[in-house]
Design a protein around this motif. Sequence first.
Motif, mmCIF file in Angstrom:
data_model
loop_
_atom_site.group_PDB
_atom_site.id
_atom_site.type_symbol
_atom_site.label_atom_id
_atom_site.label_comp_id
_atom_site.label_asym_id
_atom_site.label_seq_id
_atom_site.Cartn_x
_atom_site.Cartn_y
_atom_site.Cartn_z
ATOM 1 N N UNK A 551 0.720 -1.249 -0.118
ATOM 2 C CA UNK A 551 0.032 -0.069 0.246
ATOM 3 C C UNK A 551 0.623 1.325 -0.026
ATOM 4 N N UNK A 552 1.808 1.266 -0.820
ATOM 5 C CA UNK A 552 2.860 2.291 -0.889
ATOM 6 C C UNK A 552 3.797 2.782 0.127
ATOM 7 N N UNK A 553 3.836 1.932 1.265
ATOM 8 C CA UNK A 553 4.800 2.078 2.473
ATOM 9 C C UNK A 553 5.976 1.094 2.456
ATOM 10 N N UNK A 554 6.981 1.363 2.578
ATOM 11 C CA UNK A 554 7.928 0.374 2.969
ATOM 12 C C UNK A 554 7.987 -0.142 4.274
ATOM 13 N N UNK A 555 8.798 -1.118 4.625
ATOM 14 C CA UNK A 555 8.583 -1.527 6.338
ATOM 15 C C UNK A 555 9.121 -0.478 7.110
ATOM 16 N N UNK A 556 8.454 -0.374 8.205
ATOM 17 C CA UNK A 556 8.869 0.357 9.246
ATOM 18 C C UNK A 556 8.908 -0.166 10.609
ATOM 19 N N UNK A 557 10.178 -0.560 11.305
ATOM 20 C CA UNK A 557 10.031 -1.443 12.286
ATOM 21 C C UNK A 557 9.455 -0.932 13.477
ATOM 22 N N UNK A 558 9.110 0.416 13.615
ATOM 23 C CA UNK A 558 8.544 1.236 14.827
ATOM 24 C C UNK A 558 7.115 1.543 14.514
ATOM 25 N N UNK A 559 6.605 1.092 13.488
ATOM 26 C CA UNK A 559 5.179 1.170 13.010
ATOM 27 C C UNK A 559 4.239 -0.012 12.880
ATOM 28 N N UNK A 560 3.258 -0.108 13.769
ATOM 29 C CA UNK A 560 2.404 -1.428 13.715
ATOM 30 C C UNK A 560 1.253 -0.731 12.588
ATOM 31 N N UNK A 561 0.796 -1.291 11.603
ATOM 32 C CA UNK A 561 0.050 -0.766 10.545
ATOM 33 C C UNK A 561 -1.461 -0.821 10.697
ATOM 34 N N UNK A 562 -1.794 -1.833 11.499
ATOM 35 C CA UNK A 562 -3.138 -2.110 11.810
ATOM 36 C C UNK A 562 -3.117 -3.463 12.755
#
Length: 665
Positions: A551-562
């Motif tokens: 969905x247009x975002x690369x992985x971010x280990x500090x972010x829980x997407x849902x």
Amino acid sequence: MDSRETPQSSNAAEDPAPSTPALDARRNALKAGVGTALVAGGQWEAGAQSVAPVAQRLSRPPSPATRPFVDRMSIIPQLPSRPLTDPAFASTPPSKWPNRTINPATKLPYEGRGDPHQFRELAEPTVFFAMRYGAVPPVNIHSDLNPQTNFWGANLGGHDLALDRPVTPLPTIVTRYSDHRNPLDNKAVIVRRFNNLPTGAPSGGFGKNSITVHTHNFHGGPDTDGGPCDPSLGASSIDPWTQGRFFFPGQYYDYYYNMKRAGFIDPASHSKNPLIKTTPSNVIPRLNPAMPHGDVRETLGTLWYHEHREGGTSANIYKGLAGFHLIFNEYDTGDETTGFRLPSYPKYDIPILITDIWVNPSTGQTEIDLSNIDGHLGDKYLVNGKIQPHFPVDKRRYRLRLLNKGPSRYQTLALTNPANPSQNIPFWIISSDGNLLTKPIQATSVRLCPAQRVDVIVDFAAIAATFGAQTLWLENRGIHTEPEKPTGDLAPKGIVANAVIEFRIGAPVADASANPATITSFAPISLPPIPTPAVTRTFDWKTADGGWSVNGEVVDCLKVRFWMKRGRPERWIYNLGGGWGHPLHMHFVEGRITRRNGVAVPATSPAFGRVDVVDLYPGESAEFIVTPTDYVGVYPLHCHNSVHEDYGMMLLFGVDDVGDTKAQP
Ligand SMILES: [Cu+2]
């Protein structure tokens, strides 16, 4: 200070490996948060359709020539269990809480784990394994090549790595589920993994020595899942949301497998108060009175375990850090005289790990090209550590557990009689991704994208009688010439370069296994009904500027997407953009593909079964139904072309008792 780095001190110390400039630039951008900024600016959508020029993709010279079927396929050794008096455990017995005491020799906690083992009080471990990860001594992968020096592996758990030396594929772990008919049975397991990997520059210039081990696709807590992230980089504070998953050279990590199927926690014990955040530390450990060992329909059999650190998975798996984990049970017993009477392990039940490698003709060594973000294709099949081996078989039935290790190649496997390639030779598919089907399904080919597994029964006696075959090739007919996608077309049968293994059929021997044609059901291991989803989410798997995105975002280990809610079924719509293929893997939950490209999956198809990888070809879409149960915490969802994963195509989701309904996370 000693030669190894202290991971808390700086990012630079985390990765002693000088890897390719392109990968470092990409990772530095990710670490700097550039990805988020670019998303905000809309730059990702403007990205080119292809970031690696075709000339670059095709610039590698071919591997040196090797004669087919010269070396014999190895049987992967089995990991022995050990008593708690073994040196691996004697001074520090495994406990629910991690051993965060600082080791003066490394200045790090003895154990890399950050979280307590979730629900461990419900089943204290009774079976113990140890293994030590380290460099594999020079190893022969083909008689026509020099010994290979770039592989990493693990040993059988012995204290002395000079006597018990690391091997790859990693040793096969064999465990059993607790008997679902006996509430008092308890076969819970600890696997203690020691990191003895080299601390200098890695051999061949690829590989990261800070590791995390995912057992694909065991139903376990986040503490044991082997997630890809460790933003704390070994920091000694314990926070259930730190995602502290790595263990560094000199550390160990205790992985806990309770050997229960999904569904063992009482849904009535879930928190009903949305104001109370459900974390791994405050979940209520209460067994489901109806099924204290879980739902027998959630049984898994063929699992594999592999290194999974963010930004380094493809190189570390390629370097050898992958192996099988088999789980037997009350019905699939490993003994052909009992239960479903499937061919006996280990003699007639053979795990086969298939990957494709490239041998650099100028160095003579196995290498990976990490400059191409589209993926890596080899031109030699490496099977249980040997290139294009032969394997003598008795004239009887075998269970072959086939795993496509990747990193990128999609396979379509078939059996070929080299004396008469026009014959269509049948075999029986009995499972998908380690889940038994409702009954064996006869087929003449099977597709296997990276990370997928299939168990097949091959009746060499019947094939010899019907087709006159004396040898038989397991052949990959799938055409896959650009790393990011298979063409979907099939090569003609009987091309020797496409042969993965040559089976040499020997003399008839006794066979007490059941003829798959007579197995009408694997009940009580069967497919649960597909639940009605309460939430629908859409995931577009597509390129992003300089990488791959969800969905247009690369992985971010500090972010829980849902956030998913425990026990609530969800419908996930997967769409592929452009002309790419992506094998999509969700940790922790086995799901069902209900529709592919808008068409309902028929119940007669092997694809109707439970899966943990959705094998999408270019331009395809799928509807995937998943329900998280038991554990709370954070897990990844990602592409299992592990090069795509390393270049950003992954997200973190959480499971708690509140959940959200984000339609496009
Ligand atoms: Cu992908």
